[in-house]
Design a protein around this motif. Structure first.
Motif, PDB file in Angstrom:
ATOM      1  N   LYS A 122     -12.887 -16.397  15.921  1.00 19.53           N
ATOM      2  CA  LYS A 122     -13.866 -15.430  15.432  1.00 19.53           C
ATOM      3  C   LYS A 122     -13.088 -14.326  14.703  1.00 19.53           C
ATOM      4  O   LYS A 122     -12.048 -13.871  15.180  1.00 19.53           O
ATOM      5  CB  LYS A 122     -14.645 -14.853  16.618  1.00 19.53           C
ATOM      6  CG  LYS A 122     -15.645 -13.792  16.253  1.00 19.53           C
ATOM      7  CD  LYS A 122     -16.337 -13.274  17.510  1.00 19.53           C
ATOM      8  CE  LYS A 122     -17.235 -12.102  17.178  1.00 19.53           C
ATOM      9  NZ  LYS A 122     -17.838 -11.519  18.369  1.00 19.53           N
ATOM     10  N   GLU A 123     -13.617 -13.933  13.564  1.00 18.75           N
ATOM     11  CA  GLU A 123     -12.961 -12.871  12.794  1.00 18.75           C
ATOM     12  C   GLU A 123     -13.197 -11.520  13.481  1.00 18.75           C
ATOM     13  O   GLU A 123     -14.316 -11.211  13.891  1.00 18.75           O
ATOM     14  CB  GLU A 123     -13.490 -12.830  11.363  1.00 18.75           C
ATOM     15  CG  GLU A 123     -13.250 -14.126  10.577  1.00 18.75           C
ATOM     16  CD  GLU A 123     -11.801 -14.541  10.512  1.00 18.75           C
ATOM     17  OE1 GLU A 123     -10.932 -13.678  10.280  1.00 18.75           O
ATOM     18  OE2 GLU A 123     -11.525 -15.744  10.721  1.00 18.75           O
ATOM     19  N   ALA A 124     -12.129 -10.740  13.591  1.00 11.87           N
ATOM     20  CA  ALA A 124     -12.201  -9.391  14.159  1.00 11.87           C
ATOM     21  C   ALA A 124     -11.461  -8.475  13.189  1.00 11.87           C
ATOM     22  O   ALA A 124     -10.255  -8.269  13.293  1.00 11.87           O
ATOM     23  CB  ALA A 124     -11.568  -9.357  15.541  1.00 11.87           C
TER      24      ALA A 124
ATOM     25  N   ASP B 106      -9.439  -7.828  10.135  1.00 12.07           N
ATOM     26  CA  ASP B 106      -8.561  -8.702   9.360  1.00 12.07           C
ATOM     27  C   ASP B 106      -7.762  -9.654  10.245  1.00 12.07           C
ATOM     28  O   ASP B 106      -6.832 -10.318   9.797  1.00 12.07           O
ATOM     29  CB  ASP B 106      -7.625  -7.875   8.466  1.00 12.07           C
ATOM     30  CG  ASP B 106      -6.705  -6.967   9.266  1.00 12.07           C
ATOM     31  OD1 ASP B 106      -6.949  -6.776  10.483  1.00 12.07           O
ATOM     32  OD2 ASP B 106      -5.739  -6.451   8.671  1.00 12.07           O
ATOM     33  N   LYS B 107      -8.121  -9.740  11.513  1.00 11.11           N
ATOM     34  CA  LYS B 107      -7.462 -10.624  12.480  1.00 11.11           C
ATOM     35  C   LYS B 107      -8.438 -11.697  12.953  1.00 11.11           C
ATOM     36  O   LYS B 107      -9.648 -11.614  12.733  1.00 11.11           O
ATOM     37  CB  LYS B 107      -6.971  -9.833  13.701  1.00 11.11           C
ATOM     38  CG  LYS B 107      -6.103  -8.657  13.395  1.00 11.11           C
ATOM     39  CD  LYS B 107      -4.716  -9.097  13.035  1.00 11.11           C
ATOM     40  CE  LYS B 107      -3.845  -7.844  12.859  1.00 11.11           C
ATOM     41  NZ  LYS B 107      -2.677  -8.095  12.111  1.00 11.11           N
ATOM     42  N   THR B 108      -7.890 -12.676  13.620  1.00 11.59           N
ATOM     43  CA  THR B 108      -8.704 -13.730  14.214  1.00 11.59           C
ATOM     44  C   THR B 108      -8.448 -13.759  15.713  1.00 11.59           C
ATOM     45  O   THR B 108      -7.291 -13.784  16.146  1.00 11.59           O
ATOM     46  CB  THR B 108      -8.350 -15.110  13.607  1.00 11.59           C
ATOM     47  OG1 THR B 108      -8.532 -15.041  12.188  1.00 11.59           O
ATOM     48  CG2 THR B 108      -9.229 -16.208  14.173  1.00 11.59           C
ATOM     49  N   ILE B 109      -9.532 -13.746  16.491  1.00 13.90           N
ATOM     50  CA  ILE B 109      -9.415 -13.837  17.945  1.00 13.90           C
ATOM     51  C   ILE B 109     -10.106 -15.116  18.415  1.00 13.90           C
ATOM     52  O   ILE B 109     -10.868 -15.740  17.669  1.00 13.90           O
ATOM     53  CB  ILE B 109     -10.028 -12.602  18.647  1.00 13.90           C
ATOM     54  CG1 ILE B 109     -11.536 -12.498  18.345  1.00 13.90           C
ATOM     55  CG2 ILE B 109      -9.289 -11.335  18.268  1.00 13.90           C
ATOM     56  CD1 ILE B 109     -12.260 -11.442  19.170  1.00 13.90           C
ATOM     57  N   MET B 110      -9.815 -15.478  19.642  1.00 16.48           N
ATOM     58  CA  MET B 110     -10.468 -16.639  20.233  1.00 16.48           C
ATOM     59  C   MET B 110     -11.514 -16.146  21.234  1.00 16.48           C
ATOM     60  O   MET B 110     -11.211 -15.299  22.074  1.00 16.48           O
ATOM     61  CB  MET B 110      -9.454 -17.545  20.933  1.00 16.48           C
ATOM     62  CG  MET B 110      -8.408 -18.133  19.992  1.00 16.48           C
ATOM     63  SD  MET B 110      -9.099 -19.095  18.616  1.00 16.48           S
ATOM     64  CE  MET B 110      -9.722 -20.525  19.496  1.00 16.48           C
TER      65      MET B 110
END
Length: 191
Positions: free
Chosen positions: A167-169, A171-175
């Motif tokens: 999931k986009e957070a 400019d980062k991507t988290i799980m």
């Protein structure tokens, strides 16, 4: 179409739907054949019914659902995916199962508070070498289903599946973790 049809392809409402990753695993555990007769008990949106019908093109899927919204969604998804080998059974299991033809495969996505009654009818009507796959989100369901079929001489396997989706957070991507699901698979032994 390959197994694990993306969730967003289905028309959805307020009834439960087996998520694509769990659906792909559950269907693989059913070991469907081209001509399988399948019961989908607690069909919800019909996502399992649709995928099973696409694999078992010469078979029939009986999509059993008690909720009016679910029944309507199954019918809408049948049209959306243009499948003709699904029979929608409007009713509540176990009673809705009594007049259905004996299946080769059974998927149980929901039982309400009638799990043992549903299992009794499913076990009685399942053909030799048939397979039942039960999805559960509680330890209680996993234990009860595993134990029920083991005590009746089935070959039983239970797996616990934990899925996380990116999931986009900013400019980062988290799980993001989804709820773990138990998949109990019971194969009826010849006898």
């Amino acid at each position: 179409m390959t197994p694990g049809i993306p969730d967003e392809y289905f028309i959805r409402g307020n009834v439960p739907m087996t998520k694509e990753e769990i659906r792909a695993l559950s269907i693989s555990k059913l070991r469907l054949k081209e001509d399988s007769i399948i019961w989908d008990i607690g069909a919800g949106t019909g996502s399992v019914s649709i995928e099973a019908a696409l694999i078992s093109k010469k078979g029939v899927v009986y999509s059993i659902e008690k909720e009016e919204e679910g029944i309507a969604l199954v019918k809408e998804n049948i049209k959306r995916f243009n499948v003709e080998n699904i029979v929608v059974v409007a009713g509540e299991a176990p009673d809705a199962l009594l007049d259905l033809p004996s299946p080769d495969r059974i998927f149980v996505g929901g039982t309400g508070d009638k799990m043992y009654q549903i299992f009794d009818i499913a076990a009685a009507k399942l053909k030799e070498d048939g397979i039942i796959t039960v999805n559960g989100i509680t330890l209680d369901t996993a234990y009860s289903a595993h134990n029920y079929f083991k005590q009746r001489g089935y070959s039983v396997q239970t797996i616990c599946v934990n899925v996380s989706v990116s999931k986009e957070a900013g400019d980062k991507t988290i799980m993001t973790a989804r709820n773990p699901v138990y998949i109990i698979t019971a194969k009826k032994r010849e006898g």
